[in-house]
Design a protein around this motif. Structure first.
Motif, PDB file in Angstrom:
ATOM      1  N   MET A 180       0.842  -1.203   0.000  1.00 33.36           N
ATOM      2  CA  MET A 180       0.000   0.000   0.000  1.00 33.36           C
ATOM      3  C   MET A 180       0.873   1.247   0.000  1.00 33.36           C
ATOM      4  SD  MET A 180      -2.999   1.030   2.680  1.00 33.36           S
ATOM      5  CE  MET A 180      -3.918   2.553   2.482  1.00 33.36           C
ATOM      6  N   LEU A 181       0.529   2.192  -0.844  1.00 30.60           N
ATOM      7  CA  LEU A 181       1.311   3.424  -0.935  1.00 30.60           C
ATOM      8  C   LEU A 181       1.075   4.319   0.270  1.00 30.60           C
ATOM      9  CD1 LEU A 181       0.749   4.356  -4.693  1.00 30.60           C
ATOM     10  CD2 LEU A 181       2.836   3.466  -3.668  1.00 30.60           C
ATOM     11  N   PRO A 182       2.091   5.025   0.716  1.00 33.25           N
ATOM     12  CA  PRO A 182       1.908   5.951   1.838  1.00 33.25           C
ATOM     13  C   PRO A 182       1.065   7.149   1.422  1.00 33.25           C
ATOM     14  CG  PRO A 182       4.101   6.187   0.907  1.00 33.25           C
ATOM     15  CD  PRO A 182       3.487   4.991   0.240  1.00 33.25           C
ATOM     16  N   SER A 183       0.465   7.805   2.378  1.00 35.96           N
ATOM     17  CA  SER A 183      -0.335   9.002   2.123  1.00 35.96           C
ATOM     18  C   SER A 183       0.584  10.163   1.778  1.00 35.96           C
ATOM     19  CB  SER A 183      -1.158   9.349   3.356  1.00 35.96           C
ATOM     20  OG  SER A 183      -1.600  10.684   3.314  1.00 35.96           O
ATOM     21  N   ILE A 184       0.274  10.864   0.687  1.00 35.48           N
ATOM     22  CA  ILE A 184       1.120  11.987   0.265  1.00 35.48           C
ATOM     23  C   ILE A 184       1.088  13.099   1.307  1.00 35.48           C
ATOM     24  CG2 ILE A 184      -0.613  13.287  -1.064  1.00 35.48           C
ATOM     25  CD1 ILE A 184       1.671  13.546  -3.242  1.00 35.48           C
ATOM     26  N   MET A 185      -0.031  13.227   2.020  1.00 37.53           N
ATOM     27  CA  MET A 185      -0.144  14.230   3.073  1.00 37.53           C
ATOM     28  C   MET A 185       0.797  13.893   4.229  1.00 37.53           C
ATOM     29  SD  MET A 185      -1.725  16.997   3.962  1.00 37.53           S
ATOM     30  CE  MET A 185      -2.055  17.963   5.448  1.00 37.53           C
ATOM     31  N   GLU A 186       0.836  12.626   4.607  1.00 38.80           N
ATOM     32  CA  GLU A 186       1.725  12.202   5.687  1.00 38.80           C
ATOM     33  C   GLU A 186       3.184  12.385   5.303  1.00 38.80           C
ATOM     34  OE1 GLU A 186       0.761   8.219   6.757  1.00 38.80           O
ATOM     35  OE2 GLU A 186      -1.215   8.730   7.558  1.00 38.80           O
ATOM     36  N   VAL A 187       3.500  12.115   4.037  1.00 43.15           N
ATOM     37  CA  VAL A 187       4.871  12.295   3.552  1.00 43.15           C
ATOM     38  C   VAL A 187       5.279  13.762   3.680  1.00 43.15           C
ATOM     39  CG1 VAL A 187       6.356  12.229   1.514  1.00 43.15           C
ATOM     40  CG2 VAL A 187       4.823  10.316   1.992  1.00 43.15           C
ATOM     41  N   ALA A 188       4.386  14.660   3.269  1.00 42.29           N
ATOM     42  CA  ALA A 188       4.675  16.091   3.347  1.00 42.29           C
ATOM     43  C   ALA A 188       4.928  16.537   4.781  1.00 42.29           C
ATOM     44  CB  ALA A 188       3.518  16.885   2.740  1.00 42.29           C
ATOM     45  N   MET A 189       4.113  16.072   5.705  1.00 42.38           N
ATOM     46  CA  MET A 189       4.259  16.452   7.100  1.00 42.38           C
ATOM     47  C   MET A 189       5.529  15.866   7.706  1.00 42.38           C
ATOM     48  SD  MET A 189       1.693  18.437   7.402  1.00 42.38           S
ATOM     49  CE  MET A 189       1.676  18.777   9.160  1.00 42.38           C
ATOM     50  N   GLN A 190       5.850  14.618   7.350  1.00 35.53           N
ATOM     51  CA  GLN A 190       7.065  13.969   7.867  1.00 35.53           C
ATOM     52  C   GLN A 190       8.326  14.684   7.413  1.00 35.53           C
ATOM     53  OE1 GLN A 190       6.603   9.968   6.443  1.00 35.53           O
ATOM     54  NE2 GLN A 190       5.125   9.398   8.021  1.00 35.53           N
ATOM     55  N   HIS A 191       8.270  15.305   6.244  1.00 34.12           N
ATOM     56  CA  HIS A 191       9.441  16.003   5.714  1.00 34.12           C
ATOM     57  C   HIS A 191       9.449  17.499   6.067  1.00 34.12           C
ATOM     58  CE1 HIS A 191       9.789  12.297   3.367  1.00 34.12           C
ATOM     59  NE2 HIS A 191      11.040  12.637   3.149  1.00 34.12           N
ATOM     60  N   GLY A 192       8.542  17.904   6.915  1.00 37.16           N
ATOM     61  CA  GLY A 192       8.562  19.265   7.435  1.00 37.16           C
ATOM     62  C   GLY A 192       8.145  20.353   6.474  1.00 37.16           C
ATOM     63  N   LEU A 193       7.329  20.031   5.466  1.00 40.03           N
ATOM     64  CA  LEU A 193       6.876  21.050   4.527  1.00 40.03           C
ATOM     65  C   LEU A 193       5.904  22.000   5.230  1.00 40.03           C
ATOM     66  CD1 LEU A 193       8.153  19.015   2.586  1.00 40.03           C
ATOM     67  CD2 LEU A 193       6.280  19.470   0.996  1.00 40.03           C
ATOM     68  N   LYS A 194       5.979  23.276   4.862  1.00 35.39           N
ATOM     69  CA  LYS A 194       5.161  24.287   5.530  1.00 35.39           C
ATOM     70  C   LYS A 194       3.752  24.321   4.952  1.00 35.39           C
ATOM     71  CE  LYS A 194       5.126  29.101   7.065  1.00 35.39           C
ATOM     72  NZ  LYS A 194       5.830  30.401   7.039  1.00 35.39           N
ATOM     73  N   LEU A 195       2.778  24.031   5.803  1.00 34.92           N
ATOM     74  CA  LEU A 195       1.373  23.959   5.400  1.00 34.92           C
ATOM     75  C   LEU A 195       0.727  25.339   5.424  1.00 34.92           C
ATOM     76  CD1 LEU A 195      -1.298  22.245   4.962  1.00 34.92           C
ATOM     77  CD2 LEU A 195      -1.460  22.213   7.463  1.00 34.92           C
ATOM     78  N   GLY A 208       3.066  11.378  -8.749  1.00 34.42           N
ATOM     79  CA  GLY A 208       2.480  10.622  -7.653  1.00 34.42           C
ATOM     80  C   GLY A 208       3.352  10.633  -6.417  1.00 34.42           C
ATOM     81  N   VAL A 209       2.919   9.876  -5.418  1.00 34.77           N
ATOM     82  CA  VAL A 209       3.596   9.916  -4.125  1.00 34.77           C
ATOM     83  C   VAL A 209       5.010   9.339  -4.192  1.00 34.77           C
ATOM     84  CG1 VAL A 209       2.654   7.688  -3.354  1.00 34.77           C
ATOM     85  CG2 VAL A 209       3.308   9.409  -1.659  1.00 34.77           C
ATOM     86  N   LEU A 210       5.262   8.353  -5.058  1.00 28.82           N
ATOM     87  CA  LEU A 210       6.609   7.791  -5.160  1.00 28.82           C
ATOM     88  C   LEU A 210       7.597   8.825  -5.692  1.00 28.82           C
ATOM     89  CD1 LEU A 210       5.878   4.199  -6.527  1.00 28.82           C
ATOM     90  CD2 LEU A 210       6.364   4.886  -4.174  1.00 28.82           C
ATOM     91  N   LYS A 211       7.193   9.555  -6.718  1.00 29.32           N
ATOM     92  CA  LYS A 211       8.052  10.614  -7.250  1.00 29.32           C
ATOM     93  C   LYS A 211       8.221  11.725  -6.212  1.00 29.32           C
ATOM     94  CE  LYS A 211       8.581  13.951 -11.019  1.00 29.32           C
ATOM     95  NZ  LYS A 211       7.976  14.540 -12.237  1.00 29.32           N
ATOM     96  N   PHE A 212       7.156  12.016  -5.470  1.00 30.82           N
ATOM     97  CA  PHE A 212       7.201  13.032  -4.425  1.00 30.82           C
ATOM     98  C   PHE A 212       8.277  12.696  -3.395  1.00 30.82           C
ATOM     99  CE2 PHE A 212       4.987  15.153  -0.689  1.00 30.82           C
ATOM    100  CZ  PHE A 212       5.220  16.443  -1.128  1.00 30.82           C
ATOM    101  N   ILE A 213       8.289  11.455  -2.934  1.00 32.17           N
ATOM    102  CA  ILE A 213       9.299  11.012  -1.973  1.00 32.17           C
ATOM    103  C   ILE A 213      10.694  11.075  -2.591  1.00 32.17           C
ATOM    104  CG2 ILE A 213      10.136   9.052  -0.599  1.00 32.17           C
ATOM    105  CD1 ILE A 213       7.203   8.121  -0.428  1.00 32.17           C
ATOM    106  N   ALA A 214      10.804  10.627  -3.849  1.00 32.30           N
ATOM    107  CA  ALA A 214      12.103  10.625  -4.526  1.00 32.30           C
ATOM    108  C   ALA A 214      12.675  12.033  -4.616  1.00 32.30           C
ATOM    109  CB  ALA A 214      11.955  10.014  -5.925  1.00 32.30           C
TER     110      ALA A 214
END
Length: 207
Positions: free
Chosen positions: A1-16, A67-73
């Motif tokens: 299962m792919l991770p949530s793109i929202m969770e990825v953003a928060m884990q990497h400290g992006l400013k909301l 997608g989320v994989l490219k986002f993480i990359a």
């Protein structure tokens, strides 16, 4: 299962953007992939849009999307294939497939060299060899051009501007590129081919 793109953003400290909510499709963040939001004029702009329903992203400034994989990359400066292996092979006993050097190229590197790839699995070994060869040619050309401007720079500001520009093009650490160019400049032994070519060209122009 792919991770949530929202969770990825928060884990990497992006400013909301506090005005956006986490329940809607379009959640806005400061984009970590472009520089426009660093300008005072755009300090309150949130160009990175996350679609939490479809698990995709789009920056309305620099144009990065996927997608989320490219986002993480992109966030971790890894290739999509490396991200896949880390997500789907971690914790199991299956032997990881050895990645072709071309499969280790990051999305930024592929884009810089003119490739827009979505599925490495459809490519033959020869096609991967060709992509890797094209990337090496691209690196050679960019290092030669960057080194020429490096040698011609008169001030530290000009030097750092050149280093930053070509580090971005090659998707490498600026400090590492500065060291590489400096070592090439003062090398006693045989220089890299791109450095020799650049110095020969400058000598011809000066003469």
């Amino acid at each position: 299962m792919l991770p949530s793109i929202m969770e990825v953003a928060m884990q990497h400290g992006l400013k909301l953007n506090e005005r956006s909510t986490r329940s809607v499709k379009d959640v806005r963040f400061k984009c970590p992939f472009c520089q426009v939001t660093e300008h005072p004029k755009y300090k309150d702009k949130y160009y990175l849009s996350l679609n939490t329903s479809d698990n995709v992203f789009q920056c309305w400034s620099c144009g990065e999307s996927g997608g989320v994989l490219k986002f993480i990359a992109l966030l971790e400066n890894k290739s999509v294939e490396e991200v896949k292996q880390e997500l789907f092979h971690e914790g199991n006993n299956r032997v990881q497939r050895k990645l072709h050097p071309a499969e280790k190229l990051t999305p930024r590197q592929l884009k810089a060299a003119g490739f827009l790839l979505k599925n490495w699995g459809k490519l033959s070994p020869k096609e991967k060899d060709w992509i890797w060869s094209e990337w090496q040619l691209y690196v050679e050309q960019e290092k030669r051009l960057g080194y020429m401007f490096f040698l011609e720079a008169k001030t530290s500001e000009e030097i750092f501007a050149v280093i930053y520009e070509y580090a971005c093009k090659l998707s490498v650490n600026p400090e590492d590129l500065l060291i590489e160019f400096s070592q090439a400049k003062f090398a006693d032994k045989k220089k890299p081919r791109w450095a020799e070519s650049a110095e020969e060209w400058i000598e011809k122009v000066v003469l």
